[in-house]
Write a protein that holds these residues in place. Structure first.
Motif, PDB file in Angstrom:
ATOM      1  N   ASP A   1       0.858  -1.174   0.000  1.00 17.45           N
ATOM      2  CA  ASP A   1       0.000   0.000   0.000  1.00 17.45           C
ATOM      3  C   ASP A   1       0.895   1.224   0.000  1.00 17.45           C
ATOM      4  N   GLU A   2       0.504   2.267  -0.734  1.00 20.06           N
ATOM      5  CA  GLU A   2       1.330   3.475  -0.791  1.00 20.06           C
ATOM      6  C   GLU A   2       1.665   4.007   0.593  1.00 20.06           C
ATOM      7  N   TYR A   3       0.718   3.868   1.513  1.00 20.86           N
ATOM      8  CA  TYR A   3       0.900   4.471   2.827  1.00 20.86           C
ATOM      9  C   TYR A   3       1.790   3.646   3.740  1.00 20.86           C
ATOM     10  N   ASP A   4       2.267   2.495   3.253  1.00 25.38           N
ATOM     11  CA  ASP A   4       3.263   1.749   4.011  1.00 25.38           C
ATOM     12  C   ASP A   4       4.583   2.500   4.085  1.00 25.38           C
ATOM     13  N   VAL A   5       4.823   3.387   3.116  1.00 22.44           N
ATOM     14  CA  VAL A   5       6.141   3.994   2.951  1.00 22.44           C
ATOM     15  C   VAL A   5       6.227   5.281   3.753  1.00 22.44           C
ATOM     16  N   VAL A   6       7.247   5.346   4.633  1.00 19.73           N
ATOM     17  CA  VAL A   6       7.442   6.539   5.453  1.00 19.73           C
ATOM     18  C   VAL A   6       7.848   7.715   4.573  1.00 19.73           C
ATOM     19  N   ILE A   7       8.679   7.451   3.580  1.00 17.53           N
ATOM     20  CA  ILE A   7       9.211   8.522   2.747  1.00 17.53           C
ATOM     21  C   ILE A   7       8.213   8.776   1.633  1.00 17.53           C
ATOM     22  N   LYS A   8       7.301   9.715   1.834  1.00 17.16           N
ATOM     23  CA  LYS A   8       6.201   9.938   0.906  1.00 17.16           C
ATOM     24  C   LYS A   8       6.704  10.537  -0.398  1.00 17.16           C
ATOM     25  N   PRO A   9       6.117  10.123  -1.518  1.00 17.29           N
ATOM     26  CA  PRO A   9       6.593  10.611  -2.808  1.00 17.29           C
ATOM     27  C   PRO A   9       6.306  12.078  -3.060  1.00 17.29           C
ATOM     28  N   GLU A  10       5.319  12.657  -2.346  1.00 22.01           N
ATOM     29  CA  GLU A  10       4.963  14.044  -2.624  1.00 22.01           C
ATOM     30  C   GLU A  10       5.818  15.042  -1.858  1.00 22.01           C
ATOM     31  N   TRP A  11       6.739  14.591  -1.044  1.00 17.89           N
ATOM     32  CA  TRP A  11       7.562  15.526  -0.289  1.00 17.89           C
ATOM     33  C   TRP A  11       8.371  16.421  -1.207  1.00 17.89           C
ATOM     34  N   ASN A  12       8.644  17.649  -0.737  1.00 20.97           N
ATOM     35  CA  ASN A  12       9.694  18.455  -1.344  1.00 20.97           C
ATOM     36  C   ASN A  12      11.017  18.064  -0.717  1.00 20.97           C
ATOM     37  N   GLU A  13      12.093  18.336  -1.421  1.00 20.41           N
ATOM     38  CA  GLU A  13      13.419  18.090  -0.847  1.00 20.41           C
ATOM     39  C   GLU A  13      13.592  18.871   0.451  1.00 20.41           C
ATOM     40  N   ALA A  14      13.139  20.129   0.436  1.00 20.38           N
ATOM     41  CA  ALA A  14      13.321  21.001   1.592  1.00 20.38           C
ATOM     42  C   ALA A  14      12.280  20.656   2.657  1.00 20.38           C
ATOM     43  N   GLN A  15      12.746  20.327   3.869  1.00 23.15           N
ATOM     44  CA  GLN A  15      11.829  19.942   4.931  1.00 23.15           C
ATOM     45  C   GLN A  15      12.266  20.552   6.255  1.00 23.15           C
ATOM     46  N   PHE A  16      11.267  20.872   7.067  1.00 27.79           N
ATOM     47  CA  PHE A  16      11.531  21.366   8.405  1.00 27.79           C
ATOM     48  C   PHE A  16      11.889  20.195   9.322  1.00 27.79           C
ATOM     49  N   ASP A  17      12.407  20.522  10.504  1.00 29.91           N
ATOM     50  CA  ASP A  17      12.801  19.477  11.456  1.00 29.91           C
ATOM     51  C   ASP A  17      11.620  18.578  11.820  1.00 29.91           C
ATOM     52  N   SER A  18      10.422  19.121  11.752  1.00 28.13           N
ATOM     53  CA  SER A  18       9.230  18.363  12.119  1.00 28.13           C
ATOM     54  C   SER A  18       8.892  17.288  11.099  1.00 28.13           C
ATOM     55  N   GLY A  19       9.558  17.326   9.936  1.00 26.10           N
ATOM     56  CA  GLY A  19       9.205  16.427   8.853  1.00 26.10           C
ATOM     57  C   GLY A  19       8.226  17.048   7.882  1.00 26.10           C
ATOM     58  N   GLN A  20       7.692  18.239   8.218  1.00 25.29           N
ATOM     59  CA  GLN A  20       6.797  18.974   7.342  1.00 25.29           C
ATOM     60  C   GLN A  20       7.563  19.476   6.125  1.00 25.29           C
ATOM     61  N   SER A  21       7.012  19.240   4.934  1.00 31.05           N
ATOM     62  CA  SER A  21       7.649  19.743   3.721  1.00 31.05           C
ATOM     63  C   SER A  21       7.491  21.257   3.637  1.00 31.05           C
ATOM     64  N   ALA A  22       8.589  21.925   3.295  1.00 30.00           N
ATOM     65  CA  ALA A  22       8.505  23.353   2.983  1.00 30.00           C
ATOM     66  C   ALA A  22       7.884  23.521   1.606  1.00 30.00           C
ATOM     67  N   PHE A  23       7.183  24.649   1.396  1.00 25.26           N
ATOM     68  CA  PHE A  23       6.759  24.948   0.038  1.00 25.26           C
ATOM     69  C   PHE A  23       7.061  26.396  -0.338  1.00 25.26           C
ATOM     70  N   SER A  24       8.014  26.981   0.396  1.00 20.56           N
ATOM     71  CA  SER A  24       8.590  28.255  -0.016  1.00 20.56           C
ATOM     72  C   SER A  24       9.988  28.345   0.560  1.00 20.56           C
ATOM     73  N   VAL A  25      10.919  28.847  -0.229  1.00 20.54           N
ATOM     74  CA  VAL A  25      12.285  29.073   0.243  1.00 20.54           C
ATOM     75  C   VAL A  25      12.776  30.404  -0.298  1.00 20.54           C
ATOM     76  N   GLU A  26      13.798  30.933   0.347  1.00 17.34           N
ATOM     77  CA  GLU A  26      14.528  32.086  -0.163  1.00 17.34           C
ATOM     78  C   GLU A  26      15.838  31.544  -0.717  1.00 17.34           C
ATOM     79  N   TYR A  27      16.029  31.700  -2.036  1.00 18.10           N
ATOM     80  CA  TYR A  27      17.174  31.084  -2.718  1.00 18.10           C
ATOM     81  C   TYR A  27      18.272  32.115  -2.935  1.00 18.10           C
ATOM     82  N   ASP A  28      19.502  31.763  -2.590  1.00 18.02           N
ATOM     83  CA  ASP A  28      20.661  32.651  -2.731  1.00 18.02           C
ATOM     84  C   ASP A  28      21.388  32.303  -4.025  1.00 18.02           C
ATOM     85  N   ILE A  29      21.384  33.223  -5.018  1.00 19.84           N
ATOM     86  CA  ILE A  29      21.970  32.925  -6.323  1.00 19.84           C
ATOM     87  C   ILE A  29      23.484  33.023  -6.323  1.00 19.84           C
ATOM     88  N   ILE A  30      24.073  33.507  -5.243  1.00 18.53           N
ATOM     89  CA  ILE A  30      25.535  33.521  -5.142  1.00 18.53           C
ATOM     90  C   ILE A  30      26.014  32.194  -4.553  1.00 18.53           C
TER      91      ILE A  30
END
Length: 1417
Positions: free
Chosen positions: A553-582
């Motif tokens: 079952d899809e929900y057997d997997v802890v590492i969910k496919p819809e996650w963003n790479e960027a995640q908070f310590d809580s495991g919550q996926s971020a959906f906004s970042v401030e990107y540094d082009i330097i």
């Protein structure tokens, strides 16, 4: 007019990304010669270091490997000094992250649970010292992979296994848990009845607890790490010693006993390798087992086994079929490749598995360097491919190997030393290798797949997108051979690959050959749940594999496919970042509401507003409903700013896909959208209105135009016009709209052809507004699609309308490439860059758009003609040295690589200097001090002030900015005896954003440090006696500096008014300013005069054509030397000069070499193509003239580690100075061998550069034997778009001596400070490549090299001195004598080089001093 051939060539070049060293994908390099080199053998490369000895390893994501050692000393250490024994290794960056472990993982097992968590089981005894660990015999540890580099090991403290288990096997089960089998209760060379653990248990624990397993009694003593495989019928195959059974683990019954394997035992410590051959639905998943290698007996002289055994469990009476193994091999690794064949590697020919005997005598030895591939589908006698690339790294006991998603094999480990030992005959191994199999070199392209789900559930069909991607010009077969498979690399340790598995999948290729329907495994017996790599192959060439999960079952997997790479310590996926082009990093930002398909714009105060969005989300990407949301973000410089959201104030309507326009009043207009998500807008969900933020009194305003343009009106196009009205476009229609009165001012003609709004999305720009034509407006719209159909073609037209025409009409033009969803962005010059998008489909999720467009083109719309001008799109990637943590090719590359650069060396561009490198000096083993003048540079402080000095790190290829107060323009420099660097003189005061005080008389000092805190200091009251611009600085035997000549201000060439014909010292000597008449005699060509300290304590001084021997203590000319024939050789007709190596064998006889220059001070003057060499030891010294091979003005001449001289940089025309005075750059380096006779001294055909390095270029020899190259600026004011731009790119040249051998010697026990006239004992390991005959008397050379201060083709105080040495009989002890006195090698920093047969050890940065206490660093 471009020819079709040129267009095709451009298309081919753009469609295949260039190979860079950050990408291992060789198939992307469209180079047939390159491919043919490796198409039969593959390629072996050494890249990176593991940090810990890789006793165990498993792949945990598409780019990370979990490495586990036991608790012991390792390279990787925590700040506390504690050795790490587990790391997470990144196969892209080839670096690692340290992981904490509490219990000893020595000889443990491991496997994945169905949720993706990795479990490590068992281990060894308690450890103290600097590799502390609690005992791990019964331990259970778990590691859940993450993408934020925050995950760590967790260990169960109350829950453990029921009994001790050392050397247990682990198998991933169909139920999603793991079975743990066998082992012993403590460490032993071989198992015995007293310590045997003949049982099975599960994790998480099953109700049945510990289960007796008598088979492990029957197979004593050879039953540690028994071989296990889950079979398609749900039973297990189990093998140990020579015996094997089919076992029903559910009933604890032996279903069938199989015949014993003939010959030697095959289990630890007579270790063989095993695989269950690929399972294929075409033969009903029939099972065959293959076991290869081993050893005869527990005896270090025993021979490895040279046989393989294969059994077909589908036969009525299965029997072992014996075959040759080609190479006798103990402890091999057997890994599945992407195509289902098996690669055998690692291991040795003698002994048995285990650590060394007493006296450090290895019990496994004579390593096997050859690789061999077993073709599982071929008949006996034709299965082996053995002519493969080889390694020269001994990988025996405790080696590992894993197949990667990209199709390569990652290879690491080897340690038969207890404890770790870097100097043993077979040292503890930290180097990583990658093997690229031949299938990666059969084509210059590989297939591409997309739309791959992250989780596959059993017995389902999935539609993938496929681009077969045959290379241009290749015949595409009507029925290509496709293969689809799942591969689980398993847990690699001790020649085991626990749970390794390869399963072929059923598939169906669509008629258009662009869609692939695949069937997942029918049940968990075929492929137990957990991670895997999905491969698709075209005619044997694999697409890049995709890391996926197989689950009930899809929900057997802890590492969910819809996650963003960027995640908070809580495991919550971020959906906004401030990107540094330097820095190319990001900072996570918190958002509460869903921003899906929202709009945005800036208020007049600089605050950014985000409007609208999508539905509520739960799970690990939680967000509240965002349809009416207003969010605001005020930028800041301190990285503390975050999103804020209005709770009580929102928009009047839901708005999904709204457009936002910044208005002349400073607020924003929000237009259109729909009240909910939909594929296309409809009357039921349409929002045909306008509102403003902040809200205006008029509130919600009806906008009927959005009813007229249904259904294609989402994200309508809007532009504020110079007359204050709006241009609005949707579908095919457009209007001029007065937003103040809510009136349509003018209706424009419909655009002919397809709709151009979402989801048939085109791109649009309002072309540049120009006061010269009274800000006339033209609108451009390009691309789109035909209809809402995944097979629809993208639009290949552009439309342009001039609103200034009396009757505006749409003028149609070609778009060159059909393109749906392009992006159109203004470039700095006002032209428009079109990029992104695709050729098929329509905008939306899933199966709606495909065939990506990698081509970029730029369109010039400043002319009224229809011409479209294609400009070259330049992809400039930093070339990263093989192994980003190691630039040492001799450690990284194998014979194939080495031979490629044996004659030419290797030139690479890596990193950027931040400031233009006008001056540079090596300050320690990894840092270079770079100094420019006060001017604009890339490196800028937070204040906006440009830096003009940095400390550059040659390992990380990054820099640290250093503030300076006075202008260092055309200054000099050198080291005091205490190790402090002094910078002298400079230029005029500067203002603007590169402020600096006048530096004419300045003295600045920099004392190197290791903690990144040291900076420049400047003497305020103590300065030079007079202004000095273009002074030469020489380090003197007394440990101070002599400052010679210069001018009182900046001049193109010196003159009587500005010349400074004097000498002074720093720190100041009592004699103060000393007149130096030679600088009057050599006017006007006397700036940056050439100075070398001679072994007799005098100085050689050269300027113009003239040279003298000068006694600086008495201020007397000791001898006048003949003029050099030909042209002038000093600034601005600049040549390069070196004092050739000083050798005690000829009593430190001095020869001076001067090469290059120019004929006259004209831009068209031809550079000089001659060299002059003078032997000061001759009774009547004369200049011997030689060719310089290439005419060259402003060359750099640097000593290499072997005492030869490399000439590089410079140009063929002009003279030194700004404003295009020098041009026609010379790209080809040369090496001068001073020991060869005239006519044979030059080595040509070296690796060249394509970077023009002329005026203000620098070069320095590094401790690792390479040459660092930077700078070039003949623009007075920096200019990055000039014909010869201000240059910030850094290059490294690796001379041929770094490719003469796959190993280099190693030296240790080197003192940091050497005092004169002393003997030192250092340790040397000659380190000849294994298998190479070692000469009875190796040629050893020991030398000191000072790279000097590099500027304007000068290398002030550069010096190379050979040292007397004696290699002792043990060939491991080297006695060396330091220079006898300071005139041979003045005090200060230097590099100690030791060479074996011309191959240098890594040099060591040391200090030469009269007394050890002289040195401050």
């Amino acid at each position: 007019m471009l020819s079709i051939e040129l267009l095709l060539a451009a298309a081919a070049a753009l469609s295949v990304p260039a190979l860079s060293q950050t990408s291992p994908f060789y198939w992307q390099e469209n180079n047939q010669e390159f491919l043919s080199t490796y198409r039969d053998k593959g390629k072996m490369e050494q890249t990176g270091r593991t940090g810990v000895a890789a006793m165990h390893a498993t792949l945990i994501s598409d780019r990370k490997i979990l490495i586990i050692d036991k608790a012991e000393w390792n390279e990787a250490q925590f700040d506390s000094g504690q050795s790490a024994f587990s790391v997470e290794y990144d196969i892209i960056n080839n670096d690692y992250r340290l992981l904490h472990l509490d219990t000893n993982t020595f000889c443990s097992g491991g496997g994945f649970l169905k949720n993706g968590t990795f479990i490590s089981t068992g281990g060894g005894e308690r450890k103290g010292r600097t590799w502390k660990a609690l005992e791990g015999w019964q331990s259970i540890r778990h590691f859940t992979p993450c993408q934020d580099d925050e995950c760590q090991w967790s260990e169960y403290t109350t829950q453990q296994m029921i009994g001790n288990r050392w050397y247990p096997s682990v198998e991933q089960m169909p139920e999603g848990d793991i079975m743990i089998m066998g082992g012993s209760i403590k460490g032993a060379r071989v198992n015995t009845a007293l310590i045997n653990v003949p049982s099975i248990e599960y994790w998480p624990p099953r109700p049945e607890g510990l289960i007796d397993f008598p088979f492990l009694n029957e197979t004593l003593p050879y039953n540690l790490y028994p071989i296990t495989y889950v079979l398609p019928d749900g039973n297990l195959f189990v093998f140990a010693n020579r015996q094997s059974i089919i076992y029903n683990y559910k009933t604890n019954e032996v279903v069938k006993r199989l015949p014993d394997l003939v010959g030697n035992p095959r289990s630890y410590p007579l270790t063989a390798a095993s695989v269950m051959l690929p399972l294929d639905p075409k033969n009903n998943y029939n099972v065959e087992i293959l076991i290869c290698g081993g050893s005869e007996k527990i005896d270090r002289m025993s021979n490895a086994d040279d046989t393989c055994a294969r059994i077909n469990l589908g036969d009525e009476e299965p029997t072992w079929e014996m075959d040759s193994f080609l190479h006798p091999r103990l402890m091999p690794d057997a890994v599945f490749l992407a195509d289902g064949n098996v690669l055998f590697l690692n291991g040795c020919k003698k002994g048995f598995a285990g650590y060394q005997q007493k006296g450090f005598i290895p019990v496994n030895w004579d390593p096997t360097f050859e690789l061999q591939i077993y073709d599982t589908a071929k008949p006996k006698g034709k299965r082996w491919n053995e002519e493969l690339a080889t390694t020269d790294i001994a990988r025996m006991y405790h080696s590992v190997a894993l197949t990667l998603p990209d199709g390569r094999v990652w290879i690491a480990g080897s340690n038969n030393n207890d404890p770790s030992n870097l100097t043993a005959e077979y040292p503890t191994e930290f180097r990583v290798e990658y093997y690229s199999p031949p299938y990666l070199f059969q084509s210059s392209t590989r297939p591409l797949i997309s739309n791959v789900p992250k989780v596959f559930t059993y017995a389902e069909k999935y539609d993938l997108h496929i681009n077969l991607n045959y290379q241009l010009g290749t015949h595409q077969p009507e029925h290509p051979t496709i293969k689809v498979a799942l591969l689980r690399p398993g847990f690699s340790t001790h020649s085991m690959h626990m749970s390794q598995r390869y399963v072929v999948l059923n598939y169906e290729l669509s008629e258009d050959k662009q869609s692939l329907t695949i069937e997942s495994p029918p049940n968990a017996n075929i492929f137990p749940p957990g991670p895997a790599t999905l491969y698709v192959l075209r005619d044997g060439v694999p697409a890049e594999g995709t890391f996926v999960y197989i689950a009930e079952d899809e929900y057997d997997v802890v590492i969910k496919p819809e996650w963003n790479e960027a995640q908070f310590d809580s495991g919550q996926s971020a959906f906004s970042v401030e990107y540094d082009i330097i820095d190319n990093t990001y900072r996570l930002l918190h958002l509460d509401t869903n921003t899906f398909c929202s709009g945005g714009g800036f208020l007049k105060n600089g605050t950014f507003i985000s409007t609208g969005g999508g539905e509520r989300k739960g799970r690990t990407w939680k967000a509240e409903i965002g349809f009416q949301s207003i969010r605001f973000f005020t930028p800041c410089d301190d990285q503390n700013c975050q999103w804020d959201e209005w709770r009580t104030q929102q928009m009047n309507r839901n708005r999904w896909y709204p457009s936002v326009e910044q208005m002349p009043e400073g607020d924003i207009l929000i237009m259109g959208g729909s009240i909910e998500g939909a594929r296309v807008n409809t009357a039921a969900i349409n929002v045909p209105s306008i509102e403003y933020w902040p809200p205006r009194p008029e509130g919600l305003i009806d906008f009927p135009f959005l009813n007229e343009t249904l259904p294609y009106n989402l994200y309508p196009i809007t532009y504020v016009l110079p007359d204050g009205n709006l241009f609005v476009f949707a579908n095919r229609q457009s209007i001029i709209y007065n937003y103040k009165t809510n009136e349509v001012v003018k209706r424009l003609p419909d655009l002919v052809g397809n709709p151009r709004s979402y989801p048939l999305t085109a791109a649009s720009v309002m072309l540049p507004l120009d006061p010269k034509n009274n800000y006339n407006v033209e609108i451009l719209i390009c691309g789109g699609s035909e209809k809402i159909d995944r097979m629809s073609n993208a639009d290949d037209t552009c439309a342009r309308i001039n609103l200034g025409d009396e009757e505006p009409t749409w003028e149609m033009d070609s778009f060159l490439h059909p393109r749906l969803m392009p992006d159109a962005v203004f470039l700095a010059d006002g032209n428009v860059l079109f990029l992104n998008g695709c050729k098929k489909g329509f905008a939306g999720y899933q199966q709606k758009n495909f065939i990506p467009l990698p081509k970029l083109h730029t369109t010039s719309y400043f002319q009224r003609s229809k011409n479209i001008y294609i400009r070259t799109a330049v992809y400039s990637s930093s070339v990263v040295v093989a192994g980003q943590s190691s630039p040492f090719y001799w450690q990284d590359e194998k014979p194939q690589f080495t031979s490629k650069y044996t004659k030419s060396g290797k030139m690479e561009q890596i990193g950027r200097s931040g400031v233009s490198a006008m001056h540079a000096v090596l300050i320690n083993n990894r840092k270079i001090l770079i100094i420019d003048k006060a001017e604009w540079n890339e490196a800028t402080f937070d204040s906006g002030q440009s830096a003009f000095s940095v400390e550059y790190d040659i390992i990380d290829n990054e820099y640290r900015m250093l503030p300076l107060e006075s202008n260092t323009f055309c200054s000099g420099g050198g080291f005091l005896k205490n190790g402090t660097f002094i910078s002298t003189g400079g230029g005029e005061r500067q203002g603007g954003t590169w402020k600096a005080f006048a530096g004419w008389q300045s003295i600045r000092y920099f004392t190197p440090c290791d903690n990144g805190t040291c900076g420049w200091e400047e003497f305020v009251t103590s300065k030079t006696s007079v202004n000095r611009w273009y002074p030469t600085v020489e380090q003197l035997p007394e440990g101070d500096l002599m400052i010679v000549g210069g001018a009182t201000k900046g001049v193109a060439v010196n003159d009587d008014i500005h010349s400074v014909p004097s000498i002074e010292f720093w720190p100041p000597r009592p004699e103060g300013l000393v007149n130096f008449l030679f600088l009057n005699e050599t006017m006007p060509y006397n700036l940056y005069p050439v100075v070398h300290t001679l072994p007799d304590g005098n100085l050689f001084v050269f300027a113009k054509h003239q040279s003298i021997i000068y006694n600086y203590k008495t201020n007397q000319v000791v001898r006048r030397l003949p003029d050099i024939p030909g042209n002038i050789r000093t600034y601005p007709l600049t040549a390069a000069s070196v004092m050739l190596p000083l050798d005690p064998k000829n009593n430190y006889n001095v020869e001076i070499l001067v090469c290059g220059g120019s004929t006259t001070m004209r831009n068209t003057a031809k550079a000089d193509d001659t060299c002059g060499r003078i032997n000061l030891g001759d009774e009547n010294p004369q200049w011997e003239m030689d060719t310089f091979v290439y005419p060259r003005l402003m060359p750099d001449a640097v000593f290499l580690a072997d005492g030869t001289v490399m000439f590089l940089n410079g140009c063929q025309r002009g003279f030194a100075g700004y404003n295009n005075r020098n041009h026609d750059p010379t790209f080809d380096p040369l090496i001068y061998n001073p020991k060869q006779p005239l006519g044979k001294r030059w080595k040509q055909d070296l690796a060249n550069t394509n970077i023009a390095r002329m005026y203000h270029s620098v070069a320095l020899s590094l401790p690792d034997g390479r040459v660092w190259i930077a700078g070039s600026n003949n623009n007075d004011r920096s200019n990055i778009s000039a014909t010869y731009p201000t240059e910030f790119r850094v290059e490294y040249f690796s001379p041929p001596y770094l490719f003469q051998s796959s190993t280099r010697p190693l030296v240790t026990n080197v003192p940091k400070v050497m005092v004169y006239g002393e003997r030192y004992t250092i340790k040397v390991k000659l380190n000849y490549p294994l298998g190479l005959k070692r000469p009875g008397q190796p040629t050893v050379k020991v030398a000191l090299l000072r790279p000097g201060f590099s500027t304007h083709s000068m290398h002030m105080s550069q010096r190379y001195v050979i040292l007397i040495h004696e290699l002792q009989d043990d060939k491991e002890t080297l006695l060396i004598e330091s220079p006898p006195h300071a005139a041979i090698f003045p005090p200060g920093p230097a590099i100690l080089h030791v060479l074996r047969d011309g191959v240098p050890a890594e040099g060591i940065h040391i200090h030469i001093a009269e007394y050890e206490d002289d040195v401050r660093v």
